[in-house]
Enzyme design. Structure first.
Site, PDB file in Angstrom:
ATOM      1  N   LYS A 167     -13.064   3.794  -1.305  1.00 40.50           N
ATOM      2  CA  LYS A 167     -11.779   4.511  -1.276  1.00 40.50           C
ATOM      3  C   LYS A 167     -11.456   5.067  -2.661  1.00 40.50           C
ATOM      4  CE  LYS A 167      -9.946   1.795   2.553  1.00 40.50           C
ATOM      5  NZ  LYS A 167      -9.073   0.716   3.025  1.00 40.50           N
TER       6      LYS A 167
ATOM      7  N   GLN B 291      -5.172  -3.843   0.534  1.00 38.08           N
ATOM      8  CA  GLN B 291      -6.357  -4.026   1.387  1.00 38.08           C
ATOM      9  C   GLN B 291      -6.233  -5.290   2.226  1.00 38.08           C
ATOM     10  OE1 GLN B 291      -8.759  -1.790   1.786  1.00 38.08           O
ATOM     11  NE2 GLN B 291      -9.996  -3.024   3.148  1.00 38.08           N
TER      12      GLN B 291
ATOM     13  N   ASP C  12      -0.885   3.841   4.439  1.00 40.38           N
ATOM     14  CA  ASP C  12      -1.705   3.161   5.445  1.00 40.38           C
ATOM     15  C   ASP C  12      -1.045   3.234   6.826  1.00 40.38           C
ATOM     16  OD1 ASP C  12      -4.164   2.077   5.175  1.00 40.38           O
ATOM     17  OD2 ASP C  12      -3.499   0.184   4.304  1.00 40.38           O
TER      18      ASP C  12
HETATM   19  N1  GUN Z   1      -8.924  -3.264   6.075  1.00 42.24           N
HETATM   20  C1  GUN Z   1      -9.764  -2.651   6.932  1.00 42.24           C
HETATM   21  N2  GUN Z   1      -9.324  -1.401   7.210  1.00 42.24           N
HETATM   22  C2  GUN Z   1      -8.172  -1.247   6.513  1.00 42.24           C
HETATM   23  C3  GUN Z   1      -7.249  -0.165   6.408  1.00 42.24           C
HETATM   24  O1  GUN Z   1      -7.403   0.894   7.005  1.00 42.24           O
HETATM   25  N3  GUN Z   1      -6.179  -0.405   5.596  1.00 42.24           N
HETATM   26  C4  GUN Z   1      -5.987  -1.576   4.948  1.00 42.24           C
HETATM   27  N4  GUN Z   1      -4.905  -1.709   4.177  1.00 42.24           N
HETATM   28  N5  GUN Z   1      -6.846  -2.583   5.032  1.00 42.24           N
HETATM   29  C5  GUN Z   1      -7.926  -2.423   5.824  1.00 42.24           C
END
Ligand code: GUN
Length: 425
Positions: A194, A238, A261
């Site tokens: 990311k 995350q 998110d």
């Molecule tokens: N963990 C796995 N996918 C995601 C996501 O799209 N956002 C977040 N914050 N954590 C994740």
């Protein structure tokens, strides 16, 4: 020699768990029968496993003979490049080897090796050619389009980069704060991807890596501080958080204007009301892939497998907002196979490798596989759908990897730049 189906309307065989299953008839309308571009196929079969899954016959049905030869040349070119690279790196070793063995003997050895390799290639080539000639005689079968998530994501990221550069031109640097707690390898790897993608799209990143011992109060304090920071446009915490940390309480500290998110109750509520602010990244990516594959959504029967806050629930809402008739399935669904068999659109996000069997897929359905499962003995990630069998029935399908995965990051970047434009634009 094994006989293959003569034409699309006849039953055909597909590999299933080491056996061959007879499936069919295949009734894909002429207009939808398509050959995949070699570049696209090359991207999708960028892994040997998928070539193995599809088999040579299926490949030739995808790209035709010329396509297969071109694909082979592309691969060979890459291999030659790789060999050159390895040679460069190992030049010192080569010189030492010459001194040790002597040049003449080394040349002889290399020639012998070449004879063996070329001999093997010729024999292998004859076998493959014989099979291909057989396929050609039997006619071409239509297979579903493989939706190339990498290519679509690259387009989205280019759009994001243009929008971010325009904001920067006005003195606004879109900024994403990323919070990673603990040392989960998969989460660390997602966060790295990311961060890299954000920087490539002219989005600044503020990295916050915290130890697994971080307390709830410390984490909430950091998230609250990021919420107040005028420079930060988006906050990503995350998930999953290490055990002992209350996910909901932590997320609640995010300013809804920075919820890139789309995980806050307010964001999901707005989505439920058909007035989304931030759409969660994975479902957003899935919807884009459906549209890229020209899937009719209005009036379609859509089945979503999984009811997670990250994917299943927002996905179902998105599809309902787009006027699909949505069924949400989960571990307690009584007749999963029956629900999937009735679906025009299947979104599989249940996290069980190949749970969705190929023969559950209705002919002409579009399949989006969100699953990323690691399976012992398999070199690559495995989706929730049995790809090799499903591709013969689906109108379009995403591969794993290379389907939904790259779209999740693209969605996050889109949301971040949107947040910057809304807050400061
Ligand atoms: N963990 C796995 N996918 C995601 C996501 O799209 N956002 C977040 N914050 N954590 C994740």
């Amino acid at each position: 020699m094994r006989r293959l189906p003569r034409a699309p309307h006849l039953p055909h065989r597909v590999p299933a768990q080491g056996r061959w299953l007879v499936q069919g008839p295949v009734r894909v309308p002429e207009a939808e029968q398509r050959r995949v571009e070699v570049g696209q196929l090359d991207a999708c079969v960028g892994r040997v496993g998928l070539v193995g899954e599809l088999g040579v016959e299926r490949l030739v049905r995808f790209v035709g003979f010329g396509g297969l030869v071109r694909l082979g040349l592309v691969r060979l070119g890459r291999l030659v490049g790789l060999v050159g690279l390895v040679r460069l790196v190992r030049l010192g070793w080569f010189v030492r080897l010459v001194r040790l063995v002597g040049l003449v003997r080394l040349v002889r050895l290399v020639l012998l090796g070449l004879v063996v390799v070329v001999g093997g290639l010729v024999v292998g080539g004859i076998v493959v050619l014989a099979r291909l000639v057989d396929v050609r005689r039997e006619g071409c079968m239509s297979l579903g389009q493989i939706i190339d998530g990498k290519a679509v994501a690259a387009r989205v990221r280019a759009e994001v980069a243009t929008a971010a550069a325009a904001l920067r031109g006005r003195g606004i640097a879109p900024t994403l704060a990323v919070v990673l707690v603990g040392d989960d390898q998969a989460s660390a790897s997602y966060v790295r991807s990311k961060t890299k993608a954000a920087r490539e799209a002219h989005v600044d990143v503020r990295d916050h890596k915290l130890p697994a011992t971080t307390t709830q109060a410390e984490l909430i304090a950091l998230v609250a501080e990021l919420s107040r920071d005028p420079i930060v446009d988006g906050i990503l915490v995350q998930l999953p958080l290490p055990r002992g940390l209350d996910e909901e309480a932590v997320l609640a500290a995010i300013d809804p204007a920075k919820d890139v998110d789309g995980l806050l109750p307010t964001s999901l509520g707005q989505l439920a009301q058909g007035k989304p602010t931030f759409i969660p990244c994975t479902p957003k990516g899935c919807l884009r892939l459906l549209r890229e594959a020209n899937t009719p959504i209005e009036g379609a029967r859509a089945v979503v497998l999984g009811r997670s806050k990250l994917v299943g629930k927002p996905m179902a809402l998105l599809l309902a907002n787009a006027n699909a008739t949505v069924t949400m399935c989960h571990s307690r669904t009584r007749d999963l196979a029956g629900e999937v068999r009735r679906a025009d659109i299947v979104i599989a996000a249940i996290g069980k490798p190949e749970l969705v069997r190929g023969d559950w897929i209705a002919e002409g359905a579009t399949v989006i596989d969100v699953g990323t499962n690691r399976v012992e003995g398999r070199a690559h990630l495995v989706g929730d759908v049995e790809f090799a069998a499903a591709v013969a029935r689906a109108r379009a399908i995403t591969p794993v990897p290379g389907g939904v995965g790259p779209m999740t990051i693209a969605g996050l970047l889109e949301n971040t730049v949107e947040a910057a434009a809304r807050r400061r634009g």
